[in-house]
Design a protein around this motif. Structure first.
Motif, PDB file in Angstrom:
ATOM      1  N   SER A  82      98.211 -60.948  55.269  1.00 26.25           N
ATOM      2  CA  SER A  82      99.080 -61.210  56.414  1.00 26.25           C
ATOM      3  C   SER A  82      99.366 -59.933  57.212  1.00 26.25           C
ATOM      4  CB  SER A  82     100.402 -61.842  55.969  1.00 26.25           C
ATOM      5  OG  SER A  82     101.158 -60.947  55.179  1.00 26.25           O
TER       6      SER A  82
ATOM      7  N   PRO B 177     105.074 -61.592  55.387  1.00 25.21           N
ATOM      8  CA  PRO B 177     104.275 -61.105  56.509  1.00 25.21           C
ATOM      9  C   PRO B 177     104.196 -59.580  56.517  1.00 25.21           C
ATOM     10  CG  PRO B 177     106.396 -61.959  57.263  1.00 25.21           C
ATOM     11  CD  PRO B 177     106.265 -62.336  55.824  1.00 25.21           C
ATOM     12  N   GLY B 178     103.044 -59.078  56.980  1.00 22.65           N
ATOM     13  CA  GLY B 178     102.852 -57.647  57.134  1.00 22.65           C
ATOM     14  C   GLY B 178     102.131 -56.966  55.995  1.00 22.65           C
TER      15      GLY B 178
ATOM     16  N   GLY C  23      99.485 -57.440  60.105  1.00 19.16           N
ATOM     17  CA  GLY C  23      99.557 -57.713  61.533  1.00 19.16           C
ATOM     18  C   GLY C  23     100.642 -58.691  61.907  1.00 19.16           C
ATOM     19  N   GLU C  24     101.140 -59.473  60.950  1.00 15.84           N
ATOM     20  CA  GLU C  24     102.241 -60.393  61.237  1.00 15.84           C
ATOM     21  C   GLU C  24     103.561 -59.635  61.201  1.00 15.84           C
ATOM     22  OE1 GLU C  24     102.172 -63.772  58.666  1.00 15.84           O
ATOM     23  OE2 GLU C  24     100.024 -64.121  58.922  1.00 15.84           O
ATOM     24  N   ALA C  25     104.496 -60.016  62.037  1.00 17.41           N
ATOM     25  CA  ALA C  25     105.783 -59.337  62.122  1.00 17.41           C
ATOM     26  C   ALA C  25     106.561 -59.502  60.822  1.00 17.41           C
ATOM     27  CB  ALA C  25     106.586 -59.876  63.294  1.00 17.41           C
TER      28      ALA C  25
ATOM     29  N   THR D 177     109.706 -67.953  60.939  1.00 19.24           N
ATOM     30  CA  THR D 177     108.468 -67.502  60.314  1.00 19.24           C
ATOM     31  C   THR D 177     108.277 -68.184  58.968  1.00 19.24           C
ATOM     32  OG1 THR D 177     108.694 -65.342  61.373  1.00 19.24           O
ATOM     33  CG2 THR D 177     107.209 -65.481  59.497  1.00 19.24           C
TER      34      THR D 177
END
Length: 245
Positions: free
Chosen positions: A56, A51-52, A58-60, A2
């Motif tokens: 961002s 992420p998250g 919705g990203e893991a 990622t």
């Protein structure tokens, strides 16, 4: 792997120092939004967008500190062509410390100073002693923790739809905290500065144990109590960076 976006506040074409800021649980670049305006223009503020959160969503989210630090090393490495300072708040302090360890062990450029706040010395921490809820805690427990921490708008935390959006990042960050293990290693070759909010003497003694993790200068500063706590942190960080610029 990622990729992590780096939010950079470029106010000079030739910055003299880059300040990399690592946020607390569920935090992101927005929490440092006002810092860029308080720093001298020759200091470039850089904050990873994990992420998250924020744009961002919705990203893991990352769930392991080693994976997170490998990804950060990949993103930050090219930006260490000028003197750098790492600042970490709470969980971000552990991330900044572990990343500095990895860079030093690899013989790669790293920060010229590590500034931390909000967490005791890594060698004293066990999984159950960080004061965070478990990553698999009930949603209500996570919300109560965030309210006690005071880092998130309490009105948003009363909105179930917003909590549902934020929850994966919170659980991911808590898993990162659970994955942290102190790796015995040679002391860091860079100064460590610890900022302490108004604390009991016992807590200050715990923070002072960061001194064992560096062979360079160690400082501990207790910030005065009162409103505007985050602004005082920004001012304290700026004062420590200025002599390097």
């Amino acid at each position: 792997m990622t990729r992590i976006s780096m939010i950079r506040h470029e106010r000079s074409s030739a910055p003299e120092t880059r300040l990399f800021c690592f946020p607390h649980i569920a935090g992101g670049p927005a929490m440092f939004g006002n810092w860029a305006e308080t720093l001298p223009p020759e200091i470039e503020l850089c904050v990873p967008l994990l992420p998250g959160r924020e744009r961002s969503f919705g990203e893991a989210a990352f769930t392991d500190i080693e994976d997170l630090c490998v990804a950060l090393r990949e993103e930050i490495g090219p930006l260490l062509d000028v003197p750098a300072v790492f600042f970490g708040d709470c969980l971000g302090a552990l991330v900044a410390f572990r990343l500095t360890q990895l860079l030093q062990a690899a013989g790669e450029p790293g920060p010229g100073m590590l500034i931390v706040q909000g967490v005791g010395a890594p060698q004293t921490l066990a999984e159950t002693e960080m004061g965070y809820p478990r990553s698999d805690a009930l949603t209500g427990e996570l919300v109560e923790y965030l309210k006690r921490a005071g880092n998130t708008n309490s009105m948003l935390l009363d909105d179930p739809d917003w909590v549902e959006i934020l929850e994966p990042a919170v659980r991911g960050d808590l898993a990162v905290a659970e994955s942290f293990r102190h790796h015995p290693a040679p002391p860091l070759a860079v100064p460590i500065s610890v900022l302490v909010r108004d604390q009991a003497r016992s807590a200050i003694a715990d923070f002072s144990l960061w001194a064992a993790l560096t062979e360079a200068e160690f400082t501990l500063r207790v910030l005065p109590p009162g409103p505007g706590e985050w602004e005082r942190t920004a001012a304290a960080v700026g004062r420590q960076i200025s002599p390097m610029s």
